[in-house]
Every structure is written in structure tokens, then in C-alpha cells.
Write an enzyme that holds these catalytic residues in place. Sequence first.
Site, PDB file in Angstrom:
ATOM      1  N   GLU A 157       0.704  -1.250  -0.022  1.00  0.00           N
ATOM      2  CA  GLU A 157      -0.058  -0.005   0.050  1.00  0.00           C
ATOM      3  C   GLU A 157       0.878   1.197   0.104  1.00  0.00           C
ATOM      4  OE1 GLU A 157      -3.041  -0.419   3.075  1.00  0.00           O
ATOM      5  OE2 GLU A 157      -4.279  -1.809   1.698  1.00  0.00           O
ATOM      6  N   GLU A 346      -5.692  -8.419  -0.155  1.00  0.00           N
ATOM      7  CA  GLU A 346      -6.463  -8.196   1.119  1.00  0.00           C
ATOM      8  C   GLU A 346      -7.895  -7.745   0.747  1.00  0.00           C
ATOM      9  OE1 GLU A 346      -4.958  -4.951   3.945  1.00  0.00           O
ATOM     10  OE2 GLU A 346      -2.794  -5.641   3.411  1.00  0.00           O
TER      11      GLU A 346
HETATM   12  C1  FCB Z   1      -4.527  -2.412   5.128  1.00  0.00           C
HETATM   13  C2  FCB Z   1      -3.434  -2.899   5.717  1.00  0.00           C
HETATM   14  C3  FCB Z   1      -3.443  -4.119   6.787  1.00  0.00           C
HETATM   15  C4  FCB Z   1      -4.556  -3.829   7.561  1.00  0.00           C
HETATM   16  C5  FCB Z   1      -5.842  -3.422   6.917  1.00  0.00           C
HETATM   17  C6  FCB Z   1      -7.198  -3.241   7.658  1.00  0.00           C
HETATM   18  O1  FCB Z   1      -4.513  -0.792   5.036  1.00  0.00           O
HETATM   19  O2  FCB Z   1      -2.565  -3.234   4.805  1.00  0.00           O
HETATM   20  O3  FCB Z   1      -2.246  -4.203   7.438  1.00  0.00           O
HETATM   21  O4  FCB Z   1      -4.369  -2.696   8.371  1.00  0.00           O
HETATM   22  O5  FCB Z   1      -5.674  -2.449   6.114  1.00  0.00           O
END
Ligand code: FCB
Length: 450
Positions: A157, A346
Amino acid sequence: MSFPGGFLWGAGTSAYQIEGHHGRGESVWDVFCRRPGAVEGGGDGSRACDSYVRWREDVELVKELGLRAYRFSTGWSRVMPDGVHPDPKALDHYERFTDALLDAGAEPVLTLNHWDMPSALTGGWAERATVSAFAAYTEAVAARLADRVTWWITQNEPWIIALLGYQLGLHAPGVADLGTAVKAGHHVLLGHGAAADVLHAHPGVLAGSALSLFPCDPATGSEADRAAATGSDGYVNRWYLDPLLAGGYPADMRGHWERALGHGLDFIRDGDEAAIGGRSDFLGVNYYTRRVMAAAPPGPFPWRVVGPSGDVARTDEGWEINAGALRDLLIGLSRRFPGTPLMITENGGVFGDTPSHDGQVHDERRIAFLRDHVAAVGEAIDAGADVRGYLHWSLMDNFEWALGYRPRFGLVHVDHATGARTIKDSGRYYARLIAGGGTAPALPRIEAYG
Ligand code: FCB
């Protein structure tokens, strides 16, 4: 729904969020957590889920859930406590952990920078020298693990690093300066390029970054709101996607930052864009929600987030639940970047359920979330998107950065007082869904109380 054979069904975590301190060097997060008020509830990662000690239990959970992949990060501050010299003990640990995952039938997906850089690297990503420090760290990890780890995520990110770490000061290292943020974001991308080059010296390795992608929709059909959505998309998504996958920074946004900062972006040197692009074997997609945008007065941010407002489904953190936006995002990415495989690195939500009268965690809303988002991925695949895996965030409840231990993202409940792990109903449902190749019957009804 046709999920391809070998589809990587899995879940993710990151080192600082689960491991605890034991024997690692000081991370920028240790420093940041000491700032009064920086972390909700005043917590830090000194214990987290104690996974550095309890890692065998974590692998057992991976096995019990039938995960085919597990995303974890090697702690940068553990592997290189002083930012320069690798600690063989740390590498031994990750080697044992990786072997245990492989024995459990789970493909390791390894993240190099999930935010816990050594505090010894003064200035962090604001400094260009951090790029070579990151390359050296990558080499230390790759020398041990590239013979058995195929999937490598260089940066997690980049936008969130720049935004929260350097623009708003809400994450480590806690800098709040727009110019520094734009510069740091560039160095993060350069770090991706440098790490990918290191990784590609090892045969068979796949390197990619995980981007936090937020589809940006205009609040109304007005030209001003549509321009706001395009600007926001440039700020959040295209500024990172384009140099990684389309050969360079988007011209509209480059002009925008030059005007906003009042000077040229001289930290983007000749050859930098060529050193970032053309090196991604896949794109990691972190998707949580979308942004609804309206026009704002001229300035660095002539757009503002106004929604989604009203009666939409939301997680306990207030984020809109919108699986259709994930489907459309994946289809859009695969059309725009044909030949770049996608991996959902994610996706998840905060649902605060804790053990009930029967000791079980009946997190029905996470089950619905999972079912709907997996179905959306299936629809994207049916529409032609090349998606190789789905990694739910997170395997277990953990340290959620500045929000501390309150938000629960896990398929597995963690009792933060004792560290005890309990597979939630959503975890059991996910196990069935994996076994069913993407679909699963609902769980049996919960016994009524009393
Ligand atoms: C993302 C992160 C992860 C976690 C999720 C909820 O931004 O990569 O570590 O915090 O969100």
C-alpha cells in the site's frame, strides 16, 4: 462460478500486527506508538498476537482452515535490527515458518515491507537512501527464501504509506507534510523497482506490489463531480498503478502536484520511471470499500469524499460493504493491464463479534461479506479477469495500527489478554467455501440461547 485450479485461497497477516517484540530491533512503529495519543487505547505491537512465539499454532490454524496460501511479512526490523546487518536468527525463524507452511500445504505469499521498517533508517521513505537499504534487506531475505517462496510482495500500500505516514502523520513515522508525502511515495515505488530487480535474479520468483485500490465514483452526474472522481482516482489509484504498470506517472496528476506544491517534482530523476515500471509479475489488490466524490474548492485537494451516505450496509468501522465494486474493479484492471495477473492480497471488514454463550464466535456478517466478495471475484473471473488468488484480511484479530486492538478483522478470534485463538464461524465457513471451490452451503443455524 469457475475458479481456476490452483486458485490461491488464503488469508493474510503482517509481522508488526501479530508477532510481538521478542528479539527484534526497534521499528518505526515502536517509536510512533510511544507518542501520546498516537494509538487508540495506547496499545503497541510489543505483544500483539505473540506469533513469534506461537507461530506453530498459527500454522495449525492455516491447516485447519484448509488455506492454500498464507500471506505474511518478514519483519524488516527483525531481519535487519540496525537497518544494515541481517540477523541470522530472524532469517532462521522465517525459514522454519515457511517450511512449516509448505508442509501444511499452503503457498507462502511473502511481503517485504508491511510498514515496520527499522527506526535506524532515519527519515524513512522521505530519504532516497532508504531505497538501497530496502534492496539490501530484500537480498538478505531472498538469499534464504527465494528457493521456496514464489510470490513476493515488495511494498504494501504505497498510497497509505504516503498518506498516513507522511501527509497526515497518523501512522509511523508521523510526518505531516504534503511535499514530503509525494516524495516518500516516489521512493516507495523506487523501492519496489529495486526489490523486484533483486528478486528477479532468483529464478522462478514472482514480484508485485499490493496497492490499496479505492474505486472513486462521482456523487452526481455533474461535470464538477465527475472531475472530482477522476482527480481522486488519480491521487489514490493511478498515481501508483501507472508508474508500476503503464510506464510512468499520469500527466494530469504530475501537473496537479507541481501546481499544488508550487515547484517541479525534482525528486523524480531521469530514469526513475524506467526503474519502477516493467517489473511487476502480478498486481496485488487490497480492496475494502469505494469512495464517492464531490467537487471541492480549488487547492491541493479539489475533491472531497462525501459518501457513500445513507442506508447502505456497513462494517463496524462504518465502511460501505460493496462487493460489486470489487468485481468491477477487477474487470477494469484486467482490461486496462492485460497480461498482468491479479491477486486479491487483502479484503475484509471489521465485525466486532466476540465469543458468545457457547464459546463460539457467530460472526454472521463476516460470513455474508466473505460469500459476497468471493462471488464477486468469481464473476470477474467469468468476465475474463485473470485473478490468481483471494487472500482474506485477516487470518486473525490483530494490532490494527493507529486503531489499536479494537477493530477485529480476523477469521480467527484472538483473546488479547491471553492470546487464545478461536476459529470464528466465518473461518469455518471459509474452510467449506475453499473445499467447495468457491461456494458453500450456509452453516447450520445457531442454537438459540437458553
Ligand atoms: C490495510 C493494511 C493491513 C490492515 C488492513 C485493515 O491497509 O495493509 O495491514 O491494516 O488495512
